[in-house]
Design a protein around this motif. Structure first.
Motif, PDB file in Angstrom:
ATOM      1  N   TRP A  39       7.904  -1.758   0.958  1.00  0.00           N
ATOM      2  CA  TRP A  39       6.931  -1.288   0.074  1.00  0.00           C
ATOM      3  C   TRP A  39       5.622  -1.305   1.174  1.00  0.00           C
ATOM      4  O   TRP A  39       4.781  -0.557   0.679  1.00  0.00           O
ATOM      5  CB  TRP A  39       6.686  -2.180  -0.864  1.00  0.00           C
ATOM      6  CG  TRP A  39       7.954  -2.195  -1.991  1.00  0.00           C
ATOM      7  CD1 TRP A  39       8.807  -3.040  -1.856  1.00  0.00           C
ATOM      8  CD2 TRP A  39       7.899  -1.304  -3.042  1.00  0.00           C
ATOM      9  NE1 TRP A  39       9.611  -2.462  -2.984  1.00  0.00           N
ATOM     10  CE2 TRP A  39       9.239  -1.635  -3.737  1.00  0.00           C
ATOM     11  CE3 TRP A  39       7.204  -0.295  -3.413  1.00  0.00           C
ATOM     12  CZ2 TRP A  39       9.534  -1.055  -4.734  1.00  0.00           C
ATOM     13  CZ3 TRP A  39       7.554   0.365  -4.694  1.00  0.00           C
ATOM     14  CH2 TRP A  39       8.963  -0.008  -5.223  1.00  0.00           C
ATOM     15  N   ARG A  80      -0.147   9.189   0.045  1.00  0.00           N
ATOM     16  CA  ARG A  80      -0.089   8.904  -1.222  1.00  0.00           C
ATOM     17  C   ARG A  80      -0.690   9.735  -2.311  1.00  0.00           C
ATOM     18  O   ARG A  80      -0.201  10.034  -3.449  1.00  0.00           O
ATOM     19  CB  ARG A  80      -0.845   7.509  -1.532  1.00  0.00           C
ATOM     20  CG  ARG A  80       0.073   6.416  -0.694  1.00  0.00           C
ATOM     21  CD  ARG A  80      -0.541   5.130  -0.750  1.00  0.00           C
ATOM     22  NE  ARG A  80      -0.633   4.487  -2.184  1.00  0.00           N
ATOM     23  CZ  ARG A  80      -0.969   3.295  -2.717  1.00  0.00           C
ATOM     24  NH1 ARG A  80      -1.672   2.658  -1.858  1.00  0.00           N
ATOM     25  NH2 ARG A  80      -1.215   3.258  -3.938  1.00  0.00           N
ATOM     26  N   ASP A 135       1.316  11.132  -5.212  1.00  0.00           N
ATOM     27  CA  ASP A 135       1.096  10.908  -6.721  1.00  0.00           C
ATOM     28  C   ASP A 135       0.872  12.379  -7.537  1.00  0.00           C
ATOM     29  O   ASP A 135       1.513  12.500  -8.652  1.00  0.00           O
ATOM     30  CB  ASP A 135      -0.351  10.129  -6.784  1.00  0.00           C
ATOM     31  CG  ASP A 135       0.091   8.872  -6.151  1.00  0.00           C
ATOM     32  OD1 ASP A 135       1.254   8.377  -6.158  1.00  0.00           O
ATOM     33  OD2 ASP A 135      -1.267   8.226  -6.123  1.00  0.00           O
ATOM     34  N   LYS A 180      11.415   7.611  -6.938  1.00  0.00           N
ATOM     35  CA  LYS A 180      10.531   7.114  -8.180  1.00  0.00           C
ATOM     36  C   LYS A 180      11.177   7.720  -9.448  1.00  0.00           C
ATOM     37  O   LYS A 180      11.249   6.572 -10.465  1.00  0.00           O
ATOM     38  CB  LYS A 180       9.018   7.635  -8.049  1.00  0.00           C
ATOM     39  CG  LYS A 180       8.266   6.906  -6.916  1.00  0.00           C
ATOM     40  CD  LYS A 180       6.871   7.153  -6.998  1.00  0.00           C
ATOM     41  CE  LYS A 180       5.987   6.435  -5.960  1.00  0.00           C
ATOM     42  NZ  LYS A 180       5.603   4.896  -6.384  1.00  0.00           N
ATOM     43  N   ARG A 203      12.838   5.193 -12.553  1.00  0.00           N
ATOM     44  CA  ARG A 203      12.432   5.334 -13.969  1.00  0.00           C
ATOM     45  C   ARG A 203      13.237   5.869 -14.763  1.00  0.00           C
ATOM     46  O   ARG A 203      13.628   5.143 -15.824  1.00  0.00           O
ATOM     47  CB  ARG A 203      11.266   6.493 -13.671  1.00  0.00           C
ATOM     48  CG  ARG A 203      10.326   6.860 -15.110  1.00  0.00           C
ATOM     49  CD  ARG A 203       9.590   8.018 -15.079  1.00  0.00           C
ATOM     50  NE  ARG A 203       8.912   8.088 -16.419  1.00  0.00           N
ATOM     51  CZ  ARG A 203       7.793   7.757 -16.764  1.00  0.00           C
ATOM     52  NH1 ARG A 203       7.152   7.155 -15.701  1.00  0.00           N
ATOM     53  NH2 ARG A 203       7.298   7.865 -17.874  1.00  0.00           N
ATOM     54  N   SER A 253      -2.418  -1.401  -9.603  1.00  0.00           N
ATOM     55  CA  SER A 253      -1.171  -1.147  -9.946  1.00  0.00           C
ATOM     56  C   SER A 253      -0.343  -2.282  -9.897  1.00  0.00           C
ATOM     57  O   SER A 253       0.800  -2.161 -10.577  1.00  0.00           O
ATOM     58  CB  SER A 253      -0.375  -0.186  -9.022  1.00  0.00           C
ATOM     59  OG  SER A 253      -0.530  -0.628  -7.667  1.00  0.00           O
ATOM     60  N   HIS A 254      -0.764  -3.502  -9.642  1.00  0.00           N
ATOM     61  CA  HIS A 254       0.134  -4.810  -9.539  1.00  0.00           C
ATOM     62  C   HIS A 254      -0.555  -5.894 -10.607  1.00  0.00           C
ATOM     63  O   HIS A 254      -1.622  -5.848 -10.832  1.00  0.00           O
ATOM     64  CB  HIS A 254       0.107  -5.377  -8.132  1.00  0.00           C
ATOM     65  CG  HIS A 254       0.586  -4.429  -7.079  1.00  0.00           C
ATOM     66  ND1 HIS A 254       1.564  -3.479  -7.207  1.00  0.00           N
ATOM     67  CD2 HIS A 254      -0.250  -4.086  -5.981  1.00  0.00           C
ATOM     68  CE1 HIS A 254       1.479  -2.917  -5.928  1.00  0.00           C
ATOM     69  NE2 HIS A 254       0.477  -3.045  -5.293  1.00  0.00           N
ATOM     70  N   PHE A 270       4.826  -6.485  -8.698  1.00  0.00           N
ATOM     71  CA  PHE A 270       4.305  -5.231  -8.172  1.00  0.00           C
ATOM     72  C   PHE A 270       4.793  -3.969  -8.940  1.00  0.00           C
ATOM     73  O   PHE A 270       5.932  -3.999  -9.412  1.00  0.00           O
ATOM     74  CB  PHE A 270       4.998  -5.174  -6.653  1.00  0.00           C
ATOM     75  CG  PHE A 270       4.751  -6.128  -5.910  1.00  0.00           C
ATOM     76  CD1 PHE A 270       3.363  -6.407  -5.368  1.00  0.00           C
ATOM     77  CD2 PHE A 270       5.523  -7.540  -5.625  1.00  0.00           C
ATOM     78  CE1 PHE A 270       3.191  -7.531  -4.369  1.00  0.00           C
ATOM     79  CE2 PHE A 270       5.054  -8.415  -4.700  1.00  0.00           C
ATOM     80  CZ  PHE A 270       3.843  -8.384  -4.054  1.00  0.00           C
ATOM     81  N   SER A 271       3.702  -3.122  -8.919  1.00  0.00           N
ATOM     82  CA  SER A 271       3.934  -1.734  -9.802  1.00  0.00           C
ATOM     83  C   SER A 271       4.138  -1.942 -11.203  1.00  0.00           C
ATOM     84  O   SER A 271       4.536  -1.291 -11.864  1.00  0.00           O
ATOM     85  CB  SER A 271       5.063  -1.006  -9.198  1.00  0.00           C
ATOM     86  OG  SER A 271       5.006  -0.544  -7.735  1.00  0.00           O
TER      87      SER A 271
END
Length: 526
Positions: free
Chosen positions: A242, A286, A290, A327, A331, A466-467, A485-486
């Motif tokens: 990560w 990033r 995104d 990702k 999901r 985000s954490h 995390f996330s």
């Protein structure tokens, strides 16, 4: 031990590779090292370059450019010949680069391929002088699941033994390189490439993580500092996956991977500058990633993606489609195939990530008539496809993934746990005992514990928001901190009653050690 080394030395291609590299060092030939642009390729190039230079060789290291296409190229072969090289060692590529290797031979270059990608069926022998690949049809490797950087480690050890037997180090007045000092690179490439963390990989990665934690490589130490990783934090597989791996990948995703290789080869005088440059590129990566994730999710909307997710977007950078695919897998728990289409040529470059036990190489093989090119392995693969072939590709991949999943399907709702525990039972001893089962990753998942109906006494969003940082307490007044995390988007508030799925970890803060819950999931208690 020795039996494994003897078996490996007899593996097809391995002995010839070690012998040719040894002769190049003894003859003081200029040696070209060429790695792919991902973490496995870059760490393989860094490992071979570091070892060969320590052995006294003159090395020309390079890594692939994404805009030039995957793998070793005809242009790279010509460049190495012009630079006076006599030997090329490719890392994490070369198995499928037959035209480039033939071009190198025409320039008078010998090519040794160190790679772990699936070997395509062929009527003629491979044009490389030596193909070190555990997936050769005639392979006798004792363990086939190694990344290229692990294969390169064993090749370096074999060359060191040959040089020692020929008294090379005594003659040139150099200390014999200690290949154990290369294990941090092995851990980086092995974890990042999603190969099984079992058998030899588990041993090498475990040893390599110790060196990463010691921060002995200047570039890695500087990159950890640039990423804001506290000096006392343990460097485990999660930190590699990560924090380190995305940053090492970032330059190659947005163009050229040379800055990542330069960082791994940096000394203490240049490491900080090179790490900061990578941190800046990662920030840019990033932002691009995104945006593409948002556009991909918009394409899916609320519909069920079916047995395979196949998405394409005009102008999506080829360097980020692999992250986007990963990702989407997280999901939806379906294999994901994400394509960035060049609006001028109409050709898309795609990346795939697996779920449900689907072998991606086999799935893409069934769709080969609709592809320009494909390669990779079971868990991760790349391909090229023309825009007008995308509908047919999606249909074939859906059918192939349904069959290859062998009935496993997506992960069921809810999360399976290995054991339920009381909060008071989560202590340093438990965390350390479970850590002994690691490193965790592909084919060696972390055990998941659960505790139910605990009360949230503190909530914070940390990092970039985000954490999720929690403090929880049970009815017996046992209290623990937790980090998700996330999971920063979970609507958890003080006073809520929650069920937690987690892995206990030992956290060190200001010299104090405590057991902390590393959350896999948080749900409201029923």
């Amino acid at each position: 031990g020795a039996a494994l080394n003897t078996t490996r030395a007899r593996a097809p291609g391995f002995s010839a590779a070690a012998d040719r590299v040894t002769r190049a060092v003894l003859r003081r030939e200029r040696i070209a090292v060429f790695g792919d642009y991902d973490v496995d390729g870059v760490t393989t190039a860094a490992l071979l370059t570091t070892f060969l230079r320590a052995a006294g060789a003159h090395v020309e290291p390079r890594v692939a450019r994404r805009d030039a296409g995957y793998g070793f190229t005809v242009d790279a072969a010509a460049d190495f010949a012009a630079a006076g090289c006599r030997l090329v060692i490719t890392g994490d590529c070369g198995t499928s680069d037959l035209a480039a290797i033939s071009a190198a031979a025409a320039h008078g270059l010998d090519v040794v391929v160190i790679d772990h990608h699936t070997v395509p069926a062929a009527d003629a022998p491979h044009p490389a002088l030596s193909l070190v690949n555990p997936y050769r049809p005639d392979s006798t490797f004792p363990f086939r699941g190694m990344a290229s950087v692990g294969l390169a480690f064993y090749a370096a050890a074999a060359v060191r033994t040959e040089l020692r037997d020929r008294r090379h180090f005594d003659r040139v007045g150099r200390p014999e390189p200690d290949v154990r000092e290369l294990l941090d690179l092995v851990a980086l490439g092995t974890i990042a490439d999603l190969v099984p963390l079992s058998s030899e990989n588990r041993i090498l990665t475990s040893l390599g993580l110790r060196r990463l934690h010691a921060r002995v490589r200047p570039g890695v130490a500087a990159l950890l500092a640039a990423a804001g990783v506290a000096p006392e934090r343990e460097i485990d597989a999660r930190v590699v996956s990560w924090t380190l791996a995305p940053r090492i990948n970032a330059p190659g995703r947005l163009g050229a991977a040379e800055p990542a290789l330069a960082m791994l080869l940096a000394d203490e005088h240049t490491a900080a500058e090179r790490a900061q440059a990578i941190e800046a590129v990662n920030t840019e990566r990033r932002a691009v990633q995104d945006r593409v994730v948002e556009e991909a999710l918009a394409q899916l909307g609320d519909r069920d993606p079916g047995p395979a997710i196949v998405l394409a977007g005009e102008g999506w950078p080829a360097g980020v489609v692999g992250i986007v695919a990963a990702k989407l897998v997280d999901r939806y728990q379906r294999p994901a195939f994400v394509v960035g289409v060049d609006p001028e040529t109409g050709v898309g470059r795609g990346s795939a990530r697996s779920a449900g036990g689907v072998n991606l190489y086999r799935a893409l093989g069934e769709a080969a008539p609709h592809l320009e090119r494909f390669g990779g392995h079971a868990a991760a693969a790349g391909f090229s496809v023309r825009r007008d072939e995308l509908p047919a590709l999606a249909e074939i991949l859906a059918s192939a993934c349904t069959r290859l999943a062998a009935g496993s399907g997506p992960v069921p709702a809810g999360r399976e746990v290995d054991a339920e525990v009381r909060l008071a039972e989560v202590d340093e001893r438990l965390a350390e005992e479970l850590a002994g089962l690691g490193p965790f990753g592909q084919d060696n998942p972390a055990p998941v514990l659960a505790t139910r109906n605990v009360r949230v006494t503190a909530v914070r969003r940390v990092g970039d928001g985000s954490h999720l940082k929690l403090t929880v307490e049970d009815d017996r007044a046992a209290s623990r901190s937790a980090i998700g995390f996330s999971l920063g988007d979970r609507p958890v508030e003080v006073g809520a009653r929650v069920d937690l799925a987690f892995l206990p970890k030992v956290s060190t803060w200001q010299g104090r050690r405590n057991a902390e819950l590393e959350l896999a999931d948080v749900t409201f208690a029923s």
